[in-house]
Design an enzyme around this catalytic site. Structure first.
Site, PDB file in Angstrom:
ATOM      1  N   LYS A  81       3.223  -5.744  -2.131  1.00  0.00           N
ATOM      2  CA  LYS A  81       4.153  -6.984  -1.584  1.00  0.00           C
ATOM      3  C   LYS A  81       5.479  -7.106  -1.952  1.00  0.00           C
ATOM      4  O   LYS A  81       5.801  -6.905  -3.111  1.00  0.00           O
ATOM      5  CB  LYS A  81       3.234  -8.373  -1.706  1.00  0.00           C
ATOM      6  CG  LYS A  81       2.453  -8.594  -0.674  1.00  0.00           C
ATOM      7  CD  LYS A  81       1.135  -9.324  -0.940  1.00  0.00           C
ATOM      8  CE  LYS A  81       0.069  -8.962  -0.220  1.00  0.00           C
ATOM      9  NZ  LYS A  81      -1.267  -9.280  -0.314  1.00  0.00           N
ATOM     10  N   HIS A 132      -6.154   2.003   4.292  1.00  0.00           N
ATOM     11  CA  HIS A 132      -5.058   1.824   5.004  1.00  0.00           C
ATOM     12  C   HIS A 132      -4.506   3.393   5.580  1.00  0.00           C
ATOM     13  O   HIS A 132      -3.594   3.584   6.178  1.00  0.00           O
ATOM     14  CB  HIS A 132      -3.854   1.113   4.296  1.00  0.00           C
ATOM     15  CG  HIS A 132      -3.861  -0.267   4.224  1.00  0.00           C
ATOM     16  ND1 HIS A 132      -4.816  -0.830   3.447  1.00  0.00           N
ATOM     17  CD2 HIS A 132      -3.824  -1.170   5.316  1.00  0.00           C
ATOM     18  CE1 HIS A 132      -4.896  -2.320   3.584  1.00  0.00           C
ATOM     19  NE2 HIS A 132      -4.341  -2.417   4.611  1.00  0.00           N
TER      20      HIS A 132
END
Ligand code: GLN
Ligand code: ZN
Length: 770
Positions: A116, A698
């Site tokens: 992040k 992912h």
């Protein structure tokens, strides 16, 4: 005259054009050239949106991620992605997304780690460093964008990530010291700056948001060293900080030899005055006065009240901008045609924010009267929000005042609960499960879309979703998973789905914000006190459970994640809003339990990203955030097993707080970082059960059994085997069934193999009651 500029603009497109083009390209339906045409067209439109500004950003546009772009510019894409000089885009996307050995037998590639971006919900690709990393300038991307802007007649300011923050955001892969690379890195930055000057840039925006974090002496020194070295570069540097206050770094920031400094005056308002006092008289002070990461209208008159005296002191040296890149807000409020008009007038998206900015600048340059109407309309909107009875519900306030710590406590301690649960659930060792969602097929999306637009009636919609649930349960039984999920076909987004059913939330139709790569989220807008008018998931889960003897996990989003992934009201402390959310979710947890659901997962994917950027502020946040989770989760009987799930972040440093959540089981992302998370357990014995993710969802790579076993064995060195679960990293909604089936097959067979090779008692129950 005040100079206006922006630090960056959303690149995904008002209609998510970039997303669709990228995905078409990855699927082979769009050539690299066609993708580039879309990208160029978007850039042109985005500059047009910003044309009222004195300086528009260039190079902020990215096909995937701006940090990855910087790695490319510095010649620091991982070696495994191929040699420089190969197909540029292909290599870039390999670094971003990896490449399955299936698609490309000669050269499967592991994706770069993703994490992040500061305390936002944007994810960047982590730069990788080694002792012998060499940098090599490739300025082609940024120069091309700058030239494009110039050709279109814009005065452009190239945007780059500064060297110190770049090193700080990266990760050393061989234990060497990243900061030691600074000396090698700076000449490349120097060349880059000179080339940008050559291409006509008089200002370059150098982002150094690391300046709002705690820096030890070495990092402080790195800042001083870097900018003294770059002083010789030809363009003027605008050093930009955002997402927080400078505090103890204020003096350092002031003294760096750059031509201008940008401060996020939304989160660091009181520092604006001090900077005006301290900054050398030849330096520009850029103030981020419009919130670049939330969607409320700025109170323009109140802003002018404090800006006018500063303007009087600084004159031309005052620049105005949004607080940070507008990447974090949606593009255009005007497109919204279904928002409640009362709420809509309280809001402002990227385009509207730029208009606020130019209004402020005009008010300063020409006096408030020159923008009399804009200021009047703004005042009406701001007052309407302040006075609206829709933001306050006395019953909710009353319920919050009655909350006691007792409500956040389970009846028994973990060991006792564990015995009850293992008797009730009878799970094998290394139980297998998934994180909740299964592939969101085109069919599922269409069903939801048709329901939303009224093309599908409620009865038909329910039947179709039930069919999806039934298919999903059948698949999972076929795969031999131990704890099943209903698959989340009814929800697109884990926050929006709940927000839609809670009072106090509003929704945009097009308010997309980039999360990573082509993935976007549409954060709901939390504007008022929160209540739950009716149960939100019980019917789905009860139905799923009716189809199988295996336990089905109820699937909820936790209060902290709801908070962190919404656009949240700014008229009360976040903690208060979080407790309101917690009370609503607590009611849902208890309803699920009453409906006979024995396992309930409460996702807190965003717990960590809510952490304040400075460690000294962490404890305060963790205290209220964990209390909120406990309030939501812990109103159940001992037999009910509470799970939580977290992803994409480091947990080492908050492991004690995670333990304090007291969830019976936590599933957690680890595989991308090769189980590095488990280091946390060296010094801290995590008391409850844990499922360290065994494969990266992912990436399209399908994991093999041996790899999964190796990861679990690594985990078993740190955590007793009887407390381990086997699960993927995260939800599977972005994957295809063709990828998910073999991956989960490998996972289930790995778990079976582990059970027999470790030769522990077959049933958890036996172990627990020994
Ligand atoms: N239950 C959610 C899912 O599986 C969790 C998603 C997340 O962690 N981001 O999709
Ligand atoms: Zn996750």
């Amino acid at each position: 005259m005040v100079t206006t500029h922006s630090l960056g603009y959303p690149r995904i497109g008002a209609q998510r054009e970039l997303k669709f083009a990228l995905e078409a390209h990855w699927q082979g339906r769009l050539t690299a050239e066609e993708l580039e045409i879309t990208a160029r067209d978007l850039r042109r439109r985005h500059w047009q949106d910003q044309q009222e500004l004195d300086l528009v950003p260039a190079g902020d546009f990215s096909l995937y991620d701006q940090v990855l772009d910087m790695s490319e510019t510095l010649g620091n894409l991982p070696e495994r992605t191929g040699q420089p000089g190969g197909h540029r885009l292909d290599r870039y996307f390999r670094a971003a997304r990896g490449r399955g050995a299936n698609d490309d037998p000669c050269c499967g590639t592991q994706a770069g780690e993703m994490t992040k971006w500061f305390d936002t919900n944007y994810h960047y690709i982590v730069p990788e460093f080694y002792r012998d990393t060499e940098f090599r300038l490739d300025s082609s991307r940024i120069l091309a964008q700058l030239n494009e802007a110039h050709k279109l007649g814009h005065r452009a300011k190239p945007v780059i990530l500064g060297p110190v923050t770049y090193l700080r955001l990266g990760k050393s892969k061989d234990g060497s010291d990243s900061l030691a690379l600074l000396e090698r890195l700076l000449p490349v930055y120097g060349d880059l700056l000179d080339q940008l000057a050559e291409a006509g840039a008089d200002w370059v925006q150098v982002d150094e948001p690391a300046l709002v974090t705690e820096l030890d002496d070495r990092w402080c020194h790195a800042f001083a060293f870097a900018y003294h070295q770059l002083k010789a570069a030809r363009p003027k540097l605008l050093l930009t900080t955002y997402f927080g206050q400078l505090r103890e770094n204020l003096q350092l920031a002031c003294e760096l030899p750059v031509a201008g400094l940008h401060l996020d005056a939304v989160s660091a308002h009181p520092e604006a005055d001090r900077l005006a006092d301290w900054l050398a008289p030849h330096k520009v002070l850029s103030l981020g006065v419009i919130n670049g990461r939330n969607i409320w209208k700025t109170d323009l008159s109140a802003t002018l009240d404090w800006l006018e005296p500063l303007h009087a002191r600084l004159g031309n040296r005052l620049w105005l901008a949004p607080s940070c890149s507008l990447l974090h807000v949606p593009v255009d409020l005007e497109r919204e045609d279904a928002l409640d008009p009362e709420i809509q007038q309280w809001l402002s998206f990227a385009r509207q924010k730029l208009r606020e900015l130019t209004t402020l600048a005009k008010a300063l340059n020409e006096g408030r009267n020159s923008v009399y109407e804009e200021l009047r309309d703004n005042r009406i909107a701001v007052d309407s929000r302040r006075q609206s009875p829709r933001t306050r519900n006395p019953a909710v306030r009353e319920a919050i005042s009655r909350v006691t710590p007792q409500l956040g406590r389970r009846n028994s301690a973990f060991e006792a609960r564990r015995q009850c649960q293992s008797k009730a659930l009878k799970l094998p060792l290394f139980p297998t499960t998934t994180i909740g969602s299964f592939p969101q097929t085109g069919d599922i999306r269409q069903v939801r879309q048709q329901y939303r637009t009224g093309k599908l009636g409620t009865g038909d919609y329910l039947a179709r979703i039930r069919q999806e649930i039934a298919d999903c349960i059948r698949e999972q039984e076929g795969l031999g998973l131990d704890v099943l999920v209903h698959g989340e076909a009814e929800r697109n987004d884990m926050v929006e789905y709940f927000g839609e059913q809670l009072d106090g939330y509003a929704f945009s139709r097009f308010g997309w914000v980039q999360s990573y790569g082509s993935r976007c989220v549409k954060p709901p807008i939390l504007f008022g006190d929160i209540t739950r008018p009716r149960a939100m998931t019980v019917d789905w889960i009860r139905y799923a459970q009716s189809l199988t003897d295996k336990p089905v996990k109820g699937m909820l989003t936790g209060p902290v994640t709801m908070l962190n992934w919404s656009f949240v009201r700014d008229d009360q402390p976040r903690a208060e809003t979080c407790w309101q959310l917690a009370l609503a979710i607590r009611e849902e947890v208890q309803d699920l339990e009453r409906a006979g659901i024995r396992i309930i997962q409460i996702d807190e994917a965003a717990l960590r990203e809510g952490l304040p950027l400075r460690r000294s502020d962490w404890q305060d946040y963790l205290d209220w955030a964990i209390d909120a989770f406990r309030l939501a989760a812990n109103g159940v009987n001992d037999e009910t097993q509470i799970h939580t799930h977290m992803c994409y972040s480091e947990f080492k440093d908050i492991i004690e707080s995670i333990a304090r959540m007291d969830a019976d089981v936590i599933t957690i992302e680890t595989s991308r970082s090769d189980m590095e998370l488990l280091d946390a357990f060296r010094n801290f014995e995590y008391p409850n059960e844990i499922g360290p993710g065994v494969y990266d969802i992912h990436s399209p790579n399908v994991p093999d059994q041996a790899g999964i076993i190796a990861l679990m064995e690594k985990a078993a060195e740190r955590i007793p085997a009887e407390r381990l679960w086997v699960n993927p990293d995260c939800g599977l909604k972005t994957r295809q069934w063709e990828e998910v089936r073999p991956a989960l097959e490998a996972m289930v067979s790995a778990a079976r193999e582990l059970r027999s090779s470790l030769q522990l008692p077959a049933e958890r129950g036996e172990r627990a009651t020994q």
